[in-house]
Design a protein around this motif. Structure first.
Motif, PDB file in Angstrom:
ATOM      1  N   UNK A   1       0.789  -1.226   0.000  1.00 50.60           N
ATOM      2  CA  UNK A   1       0.000   0.000   0.000  1.00 50.60           C
ATOM      3  C   UNK A   1       0.820   1.273   0.000  1.00 50.60           C
ATOM      4  N   UNK A   2       2.137   1.164  -0.034  1.00 49.90           N
ATOM      5  CA  UNK A   2       2.979   2.370  -0.025  1.00 49.90           C
ATOM      6  C   UNK A   2       2.743   3.187  -1.295  1.00 49.90           C
ATOM      7  N   UNK A   3       2.770   4.502  -1.148  1.00 57.02           N
ATOM      8  CA  UNK A   3       2.639   5.392  -2.298  1.00 57.02           C
ATOM      9  C   UNK A   3       3.464   6.640  -2.033  1.00 57.02           C
ATOM     10  N   UNK A   4       4.325   6.970  -2.981  1.00 61.37           N
ATOM     11  CA  UNK A   4       5.164   8.152  -2.803  1.00 61.37           C
ATOM     12  C   UNK A   4       5.899   8.493  -4.070  1.00 61.37           C
ATOM     13  N   UNK A   5       6.520   9.688  -4.067  1.00 65.83           N
ATOM     14  CA  UNK A   5       7.269  10.132  -5.232  1.00 65.83           C
ATOM     15  C   UNK A   5       8.583   9.379  -5.327  1.00 65.83           C
ATOM     16  N   UNK A   6       9.031   9.157  -6.571  1.00 67.49           N
ATOM     17  CA  UNK A   6      10.349   8.559  -6.785  1.00 67.49           C
ATOM     18  C   UNK A   6      11.390   9.610  -6.438  1.00 67.49           C
ATOM     19  N   UNK A   7      12.254   9.287  -5.503  1.00 64.68           N
ATOM     20  CA  UNK A   7      13.208  10.261  -4.985  1.00 64.68           C
ATOM     21  C   UNK A   7      14.431  10.414  -5.879  1.00 64.68           C
ATOM     22  N   UNK A   8      14.648   9.476  -6.783  1.00 63.53           N
ATOM     23  CA  UNK A   8      15.836   9.532  -7.632  1.00 63.53           C
ATOM     24  C   UNK A   8      15.774  10.739  -8.577  1.00 63.53           C
ATOM     25  N   UNK A   9      16.923  11.388  -8.745  1.00 63.07           N
ATOM     26  CA  UNK A   9      17.037  12.512  -9.687  1.00 63.07           C
ATOM     27  C   UNK A   9      17.791  12.091 -10.951  1.00 63.07           C
ATOM     28  N   UNK A  10      17.609  10.842 -11.311  1.00 59.00           N
ATOM     29  CA  UNK A  10      18.322  10.301 -12.462  1.00 59.00           C
ATOM     30  C   UNK A  10      17.884  10.990 -13.753  1.00 59.00           C
ATOM     31  N   UNK A  11      18.785  10.990 -14.732  1.00 63.95           N
ATOM     32  CA  UNK A  11      18.474  11.598 -16.033  1.00 63.95           C
ATOM     33  C   UNK A  11      17.289  10.929 -16.703  1.00 63.95           C
ATOM     34  N   UNK A  12      17.045   9.668 -16.350  1.00 65.52           N
ATOM     35  CA  UNK A  12      15.950   8.933 -16.974  1.00 65.52           C
ATOM     36  C   UNK A  12      14.596   9.563 -16.657  1.00 65.52           C
ATOM     37  N   UNK A  13      14.503  10.280 -15.520  1.00 64.37           N
ATOM     38  CA  UNK A  13      13.225  10.906 -15.151  1.00 64.37           C
ATOM     39  C   UNK A  13      12.713  11.826 -16.251  1.00 64.37           C
ATOM     40  N   UNK A  14      13.645  12.594 -16.849  1.00 64.81           N
ATOM     41  CA  UNK A  14      13.254  13.522 -17.921  1.00 64.81           C
ATOM     42  C   UNK A  14      12.683  12.763 -19.107  1.00 64.81           C
ATOM     43  N   UNK A  15      13.319  11.640 -19.454  1.00 64.92           N
ATOM     44  CA  UNK A  15      12.841  10.841 -20.583  1.00 64.92           C
ATOM     45  C   UNK A  15      11.463  10.253 -20.278  1.00 64.92           C
ATOM     46  N   UNK A  16      11.257   9.774 -19.054  1.00 62.31           N
ATOM     47  CA  UNK A  16       9.963   9.176 -18.691  1.00 62.31           C
ATOM     48  C   UNK A  16       8.858  10.217 -18.764  1.00 62.31           C
ATOM     49  N   UNK A  17       9.142  11.452 -18.300  1.00 62.20           N
ATOM     50  CA  UNK A  17       8.129  12.511 -18.337  1.00 62.20           C
ATOM     51  C   UNK A  17       7.789  12.906 -19.773  1.00 62.20           C
ATOM     52  N   UNK A  18       8.776  12.908 -20.643  1.00 61.97           N
ATOM     53  CA  UNK A  18       8.530  13.274 -22.043  1.00 61.97           C
ATOM     54  C   UNK A  18       7.939  12.118 -22.839  1.00 61.97           C
ATOM     55  N   UNK A  19       8.124  10.889 -22.364  1.00 64.68           N
ATOM     56  CA  UNK A  19       7.650   9.705 -23.086  1.00 64.68           C
ATOM     57  C   UNK A  19       6.868   8.798 -22.144  1.00 64.68           C
ATOM     58  N   UNK A  20       5.679   9.229 -21.744  1.00 62.80           N
ATOM     59  CA  UNK A  20       4.886   8.381 -20.835  1.00 62.80           C
ATOM     60  C   UNK A  20       4.510   7.078 -21.520  1.00 62.80           C
TER      61      UNK A  20
END
Length: 447
Positions: free
Chosen positions: A127-146
């Motif tokens: 049941x855990x829910x939270x933001x991904x804390x990693x600031x990896x470069x991949x985050x930008x790609x995931x946001x641009x390519x859902x």
């Protein structure tokens, strides 16, 4: 190449979340050299993430460009990279974007809010829910390519199309699927897009509240162990083999008793296999004698002859333990069986269950390992006539074998002259007759 646990820090052989090992193929030469991840689609489906995500993660970590050929299912990282290195990098991706930070379970899903620029993670297990804390470069790609909701697209989980349609209706999308391309970002800026968790080990049409319980009973564990590969079996430590011999004998005793009560003792392979697994096959006849014999031992031995032979054939030690078990049964039912000792031993001998060499060795020494010394002595005294008969029979057999060889030798020498005499008419003896004919006549008269 086999499979590995999604969370490779878990060494449990029965861990239900599995993924294929990465298979990498290096192509090209010089500046054009590149590494093709052959089975990236299968790996991505196993971890419940689009295949582009871990491929792009590899590119970020290695400082290399990546290419995606969806039609031919080719996911490429520039440069030469071996599969072991990529597998280690994949562990980092799984730790950051797949495993739940609270319970380390991969049963998670991503929620992407393009408007806020956040990626959150929810766990269906705890049941855990939270933001991904990693600031990896991949985050930008995931946001641009859902990722897409279409189950037939690359990297999506193997849920059925009905669930995909329900998700589309819930998001107000009735005209088609979301491609995940930058051109569609404007349409998804205010909508959370869900990536399904890893495929459940159940039917595709199961509901979300399907039963995830795992049967951990001894029978179920043993059944799963049978399905493992030889390599996994070798890696799996059997708790039973760490127990004392008495405890292992008790385990075998319960199995035989259960099969006897159910009338299933004809499954010889299972019983022998279990005795070998517990490393007690030599002593198993003690258990069999205790559970299978009573005052009707002769009839029961005949009924279970094949089962007994499976354990004692060509195994003198096992036969010795069987005799000890027979002694215990005779002592337990002494009034009914003590007078039948010679007949009981003769039956086991005649049926080739006990060898004469083992019987001679047993008769040579009175032991108190199984029963008291007095009872053991009485059993030996009762068995003495049978042992004497057995020795005499053995001596007579050896003597008759020698006589048979001698008779065959004389017969062979006499056969040809006899045949010649039957074909010839009698003649007067001549003074200068052949010595060989005279010798033949003498031999025939002697016979």
């Amino acid at each position: 190449m086999g499979s590995v646990n999604v969370n490779r820090s878990v060494s449990d052989a029965f861990y239900r979340y599995k993924m294929p090992r990465i298979q990498a193929k290096v192509e090209g030469k010089g500046n054009g050299i590149k590494t093709v991840i052959v089975n990236m689609v299968e790996v991505a489906k196993a971890i419940g993430r689009p295949a582009t995500y871990p491929t792009k993660y590899f590119g970020c970590e290695l400082g290399a460009q990546t290419q995606f050929d969806f039609k031919n299912e080719r996911f490429i990282v520039n440069g030469s990279h071996d599969a072991v290195k990529l597998q280690d990098l994949l562990d980092g991706f799984i730790r950051k974007y797949v495993l739940c930070p609270a319970c380390d379970n991969p049963e998670t899903e991503l929620s992407i809010n393009a408007k806020k620029g956040t990626i959150s993670q929810g766990c269906k297990a705890c049941g855990h829910h939270g933001l991904i804390e990693s600031n990896h470069k991949l985050n930008t790609y995931i946001l641009k390519n859902p990722p897409t909701l279409d189950p037939s697209a690359q990297g999506s989980s193997l849920t059925d199309r009905k669930r995909g349609k329900r998700s589309k209706r819930a998001n107000g999308d009735t005209n088609g699927d979301r491609s995940g391309s930058p051109e569609n970002d404007n349409n998804t800026s205010t909508t959370d897009i869900i990536v399904e968790a890893p495929v459940k080990m159940a039917k595709d049409d199961d509901d979300d509240d399907a039963n995830w319980a795992v049967d951990v009973s001894a029978e179920a564990v043993r059944a799963r162990l049978q399905d493992l590969t030889d390599g996994a079996k070798g890696m799996t430590i059997s708790e039973d083999n760490e127990k004392t011999e008495k405890e292992r004998m008790d385990i075998f005793y319960k199995l035989v008793k259960c099969r006897r009560d159910a009338g299933q003792l004809d499954n010889y392979k299972e019983l022998v296999g279990e005795a070998e697994r517990l490393d007690i096959k030599t002593k198993a006849p003690l258990v069999l004698a205790e559970l299978l014999f009573d005052q009707n031992i002769a009839l029961q031995a005949k009924k279970y002859k094949i089962l007994l032979l499976r354990f004692v054939h060509d195994d003198p030690k096992a036969q010795k333990y069987l005799i000890r078990g027979i002694e215990q049964i005779i002592a337990l039912h002494k009034d009914a069986l003590i007078s039948k000792v010679p007949g009981i031993l003769k039956f086991f001998y005649d049926e080739d269950i006990l060898d004469e060499a083992v019987l001679f060795e047993w008769a040579s020494k009175v032991s108190k390992k199984s029963v008291s010394k007095d009872i053991s002595q009485e059993i030996h005294d009762r068995a003495a006539p049978f042992i004497s008969w057995l020795k005499e029979a053995e001596e007579e057999e050896s003597d008759s074998a020698e006589d048979d060889d001698l008779e065959i030798e004389y017969d062979d020498r006499a056969k040809q002259p006899l045949k010649q005499q039957q074909q010839q008419t009698p003649k007067k003896p001549v003074a200068n007759h052949e010595p060989e004919d005279g010798e033949d006549d003498v031999d025939i008269d002697a016979i």
